[in-house]
Design an enzyme around this catalytic site. Structure first.
Site: not given
Ligand code: NAD
Ligand code: WQD
Length: 344
Positions: A41, A86, A130, A155, A159, A186, A206-207, A224-225, A238
């Site tokens: 970040s 987080f 997640s 990853y 979790k 998502n 991510n998409l 599109i995958f 999703r």
């Molecule tokens: P992000 O990378 O934007 O935010 C995570 C933040 O944590 C960042 O600011 C990073 O600098 C900080 N960080 C990482 N490791 C650290 C550490 N050891 N000490 C201090 N700070 C640390 O990610 P996000 O999308 O905001 O995700 C937040 C949480 O939600 C994560 O645990 C992620 O696994 C989970 N999650 C995210 C998604 C998604 O699609 N974004 C989906 C499901 C779960």
């Molecule tokens: C969404 C859809 C792709 C990019 C990931 C992590 C999951 C969770 C959420 C943290 C899929 C398609 C994507 C592109 C595409 N994160 N796509 N072209 O795969 O659902 O999940 O993020 O916990 O653990 O795996 O999210 O945004 O990558 O993809 O067609 O260039 O978009 O195939 O169907 P996903 P995503």
């Protein structure tokens, strides 16, 4: 810091979801205290938060996996009522390249928190899990009772391990910890002010960031995958949840813990809209709401992709009173507004 507000420590509070949660927590009357090491970040997120709230938020620039540094934060901030954790690394592909970094950071930061929290009498934890824990589900939608499957990436395994660790700690005889595990689907979009949002480093995986960067001319074309999946239009399905809706689920989860309403030492909730949308639907909705024509083509499947997954959101609605409010169209419009801010 002296405040009459109830203090909530937010690890990863400068990140994508964390920054939105900090805003919602403050607006709900809490005092968020951020811990972040900016590994994924930027400091600009803090300026965005402060601009929305009209106040500064305490920030500790430490590694959450550093137990001694974490102890220092709890000592400097007496009366923390709960923690929202987080902080983690989240890139599935990178976790295959650097598995040790993922285990060290994601599991290590939780272990450090679980060690330090009881030293300061902090008993309430909300953990970012997640939908990845469901793997390829046998039936849709997935409920919290849907069996988890062995994760397909390091990853995902972090979790699952973190969920297991929380359950084991909660089952110990002298346990005082109460945890809510939130399984996100998502998250997409950005705050309506466009002052905070997702800051993907490099080429987005991510998409939605890929779509907005393509529309902005940063990427030439979206691939599109695969369109040969067993889904109505052949593309993956999703459950896309607006990040502010997702952020609000943390406020109600924290409230439930502080009100001692949790009926179990560990409670698990899906946090999604309850609706599935295909990749093509997302692309077409984006084009419709933004008026942008998107350059895209169909490519091969991405290894490891789940064909279709979306949440049964009933438990969060009935137990937490949590319902999403933002449509896919409005979520995508907010993502585009944010992208335009970045492109400037
Ligand atoms: P992000 O990378 O934007 O935010 C995570 C933040 O944590 C960042 O600011 C990073 O600098 C900080 N960080 C990482 N490791 C650290 C550490 N050891 N000490 C201090 N700070 C640390 O990610 P996000 O999308 O905001 O995700 C937040 C949480 O939600 C994560 O645990 C992620 O696994 C989970 N999650 C995210 C998604 C998604 O699609 N974004 C989906 C499901 C779960
Ligand atoms: C969404 C859809 C792709 C990019 C990931 C992590 C999951 C969770 C959420 C943290 C899929 C398609 C994507 C592109 C595409 N994160 N796509 N072209 O795969 O659902 O999940 O993020 O916990 O653990 O795996 O999210 O945004 O990558 O993809 O067609 O260039 O978009 O195939 O169907 P996903 P995503």
């Amino acid at each position: 810091m002296t405040t009459s507000r109830t203090k909530i420590l937010v690890t990863g509070g400068a990140g994508y979801i964390g920054s939105h949660a900090v805003v919602e927590l403050y607006q709900a009357g809490y005092q968020p205290v951020i811990v972040d090491n900016f590994s994924n970040s930027q400091e600009s997120a803090l300026a965005g938060i402060e601009s929305i709230l009209g106040t500064t938020v305490p920030i500790y620039r430490i590694d959450c996996a550093d137990e001694a540094a974490l102890r220092g934060v709890f000592a400097a901030e007496p009366n923390i009522a709960g923690v929202i954790h987080f902080a983690a690394f989240k890139a599935v592909g990178e976790s295959v390249q650097k598995p040790l970094a993922y285990f060290k950071n994601n599991v290590g930061s939780l272990l450090a928190l679980l060690a330090v929290m009881p030293e300061f009498g902090v008993e309430n934890l909300v953990f970012s899990s997640s939908c990845t824990v469901y793997g390829i589900p046998d039936a849709l939608p997935v409920t919290e009772a849907t069996p988890t499957k062995p994760a397909s990436s390091p990853y995902g395994r972090t979790k699952q391990m973190c969920e297991d660790i929380v359950h084991d700690v909660a089952a110990a005889p002298d346990n005082k910890l109460r945890t809510i595990l939130l399984r996100y689907f998502n998250p997409i979009g950005a705050h309506e002010s466009a002052k905070i949002g997702e800051l993907p480093l490099g080429v987005p995986n991510n998409l939605v960031p890929f779509i907005t960067q393509t529309a902005a001319g940063i990427r030439e074309k979206l691939t599109i995958f695969g369109n040969d999946y067993d889904t109505p239009d052949g593309t993956n399905i999703r459950d896309y949840i607006h990040v502010v809706d997702l952020a609000k689920s943390h406020v109600v989860a924290v409230q439930r813990l502080l009100d001692h309403k949790a009926t179990d030492t560990v409670e698990t909730f899906n946090v999604g809209t309850g609706h599935g949308n295909s990749v093509l639907e997302v692309v077409q909705t984006f084009e419709r709401v933004t008026g942008q024509k998107l350059n895209y083509s169909i490519g091969p499947r991405r290894p490891g992709d789940v064909p279709a997954i979306y949440a049964d959101a009933t438990k969060a609605a009935e137990v937490l009173g949590f319902r999403t409010e933002t449509s896919l169209a409005d979520s995508l419009a907010s993502a585009w507004k944010w992208q335009q801010t970045l492109a400037k």
